[in-house]
Design an enzyme around this catalytic site. Structure first.
Site, short mmCIF file in Angstrom:
data_model
loop_
_atom_site.label_atom_id
_atom_site.label_comp_id
_atom_site.label_asym_id
_atom_site.label_seq_id
_atom_site.Cartn_x
_atom_site.Cartn_y
_atom_site.Cartn_z
N LYS A 195 0.86 -1.19 0.00
CA LYS A 195 0.00 0.00 0.00
C LYS A 195 0.89 1.23 0.00
CE LYS A 195 -3.55 2.42 2.59
NZ LYS A 195 -4.51 2.39 3.69
N LYS A 248 -2.20 -1.44 -3.77
CA LYS A 248 -3.08 -0.27 -3.69
C LYS A 248 -2.27 1.00 -3.79
CE LYS A 248 -6.07 1.94 -0.45
NZ LYS A 248 -6.49 2.04 0.91
C1 PBG Z 1 -7.39 3.26 5.62
C2 PBG Z 1 -7.67 3.23 4.17
C3 PBG Z 1 -7.49 4.22 3.20
C4 PBG Z 1 -7.99 3.71 2.02
C5 PBG Z 1 -8.46 2.42 2.29
N1 PBG Z 1 -8.22 2.13 3.63
C6 PBG Z 1 -6.99 5.61 3.29
C7 PBG Z 1 -5.62 5.93 3.65
O1 PBG Z 1 -4.75 5.08 3.80
O2 PBG Z 1 -5.41 7.13 3.86
C8 PBG Z 1 -8.07 4.42 0.71
C9 PBG Z 1 -9.08 3.91 -0.26
C10 PBG Z 1 -9.38 4.80 -1.40
O3 PBG Z 1 -8.76 5.85 -1.64
O4 PBG Z 1 -10.31 4.43 -2.13
N2 PBG Z 1 -6.09 3.38 5.99
#
Ligand code: PBG
Length: 325
Positions: A195, A248
């Site tokens: 991520k 992601k």
């Molecule tokens: C929680 C999380 C996030 C997303 C999914 N789980 C946000 C982040 O890390 O700031 C983002 C999902 C999206 O942008 O569609 N940590």
């Protein structure tokens, strides 16, 4: 063989031929639909930067889940917006928190739908970071226990899968151990393994009310410039017991998906994040692109890169296109 003996256009001559030699197809089985759940009754608040998406109260979430299920989509992933936030995100692991309550209601109403829960503290902390803040940073090891408690509370509520998205080191292992010790050794973990600290999450932070109040997430989420590092992250999560791993965002990181696909055999999911959705919706609104066609092309490219599953805000729209609706 060279031209003119070789003519790739021969197999593009008709729709039927093109259909026959198509290498990649998006199926309704690949889709995971995110939902944002909020306290209250009859609440349906549009999310400005995500046209067609809403924060929903539990009653509306149940309705939405029924429709998602009718469309043939197999799974949803839930994000909760608590009515109270504090430094330790305690509503994230409260027995009657928003997610715990929603999971119970959904399992009663639509038992066959796979309920995945996002495990991360950022929606629940008053500072908006994904863990316990010490000084100016998130304390990794102090956060692990809270994440494990959160995952267990989701499991106890009836979740079918938990998906840690916090990017703390060791969290998959901590969650696996806590689940196993409490009778949930068969509950799968989908880890957000690679991520990235991405600016594509902007609209999500409006949707989930989870923007950090200071600093950024660069000490825990990955540097967008790094692909080799994704191997290490995935390797660790697999060793710690991840059953599925996620990349992601999706579209700006297709190379990462492809590289991971060539090295790992477990299922790979990709998260087609809020910013990717917003770009398509905005350009469509301006009349600059054909939204549904661009949507299908985006999802097809994520599959072509090697993803098995796609978490996407387009899930319902894609399912409708696939059904010819
Ligand atoms: C929680 C999380 C996030 C997303 C999914 N789980 C946000 C982040 O890390 O700031 C983002 C999902 C999206 O942008 O569609 N940590």
């Amino acid at each position: 063989m060279k031209f003119p003996v070789s003519r790739p256009r021969r197999l593009r001559k008709s729709q039927a031929l093109r259909d026959m030699v198509r290498e990649t197809a998006v199926s309704v089985n690949d889709l995971i639909c995110p939902l944002f759940v909020k306290h209250g009754r009859n609440v349906k608040i549009p999310i400005q930067s995500m046209p067609g998406y809403y924060q929903l109260s539990v009653d509306h979430t149940v309705k939405e889940a029924r429709e998602i299920n009718r469309l043939g989509i197999k799974a949803v992933i839930l994000f909760g917006i608590p009515d109270r936030k504090d430094a330790l995100g305690s509503m994230a692991y409260a027995p009657h928190g928003i997610i715990q309550e929603t999971v119970q209601r959904l399992k009663d109403a639509v038992p066959e739908l796979v309920i995945i829960t996002d495990v991360c503290l950022c929606e629940y902390t008053d500072h908006g970071h994904c863990g316990v803040v010490k000084g100016n940073d998130v304390d990794n090891d102090a956060t692990l226990e809270l994440l494990a408690r959160m995952a267990l509370s989701h499991a106890q509520a009836g979740a079918d899968m938990v998906a840690p998205s916090d990017m703390m080191d060791g969290r998959v292992g901590a969650i696996r151990k806590h689940l196993d010790e409490n009778g949930f050794s068969m509950l799968p973990i989908m880890s957000y393994a690679a991520k990235y600290a991405s600016s594509f999450y902007g609209p999500f932070r409006e949707a989930a009310e989870s923007a950090p109040s200071f600093g950024d997430r660069k000490t825990y989420q990955m540097d967008p410039a790094n692909a080799r590092e994704a191997f290490r992250e995935v390797e660790l999560d697999v060793q710690e017991g991840a059953d599925l791993v996620m990349v992601k965002p999706a579209l700006p990181y297709l190379d990462v998906i492809t590289r991971l696909r060539s090295r790992f055999d477990l299922p790979i999911a990709a998260y087609n994040v809020s910013g990717e959705y917003a770009l398509v919706k905005a350009a469509e609104k301006l009349g600059w692109i054909d939204g549904p066609k661009v949507m299908m092309e985006c999802l097809c490219s994520i599959k072509r890169a090697g993803a098995d599953l796609i978490v996407t805000y387009f899930a319902k729209e894609v399912a409708k296109v696939l059904k010819g609706l």
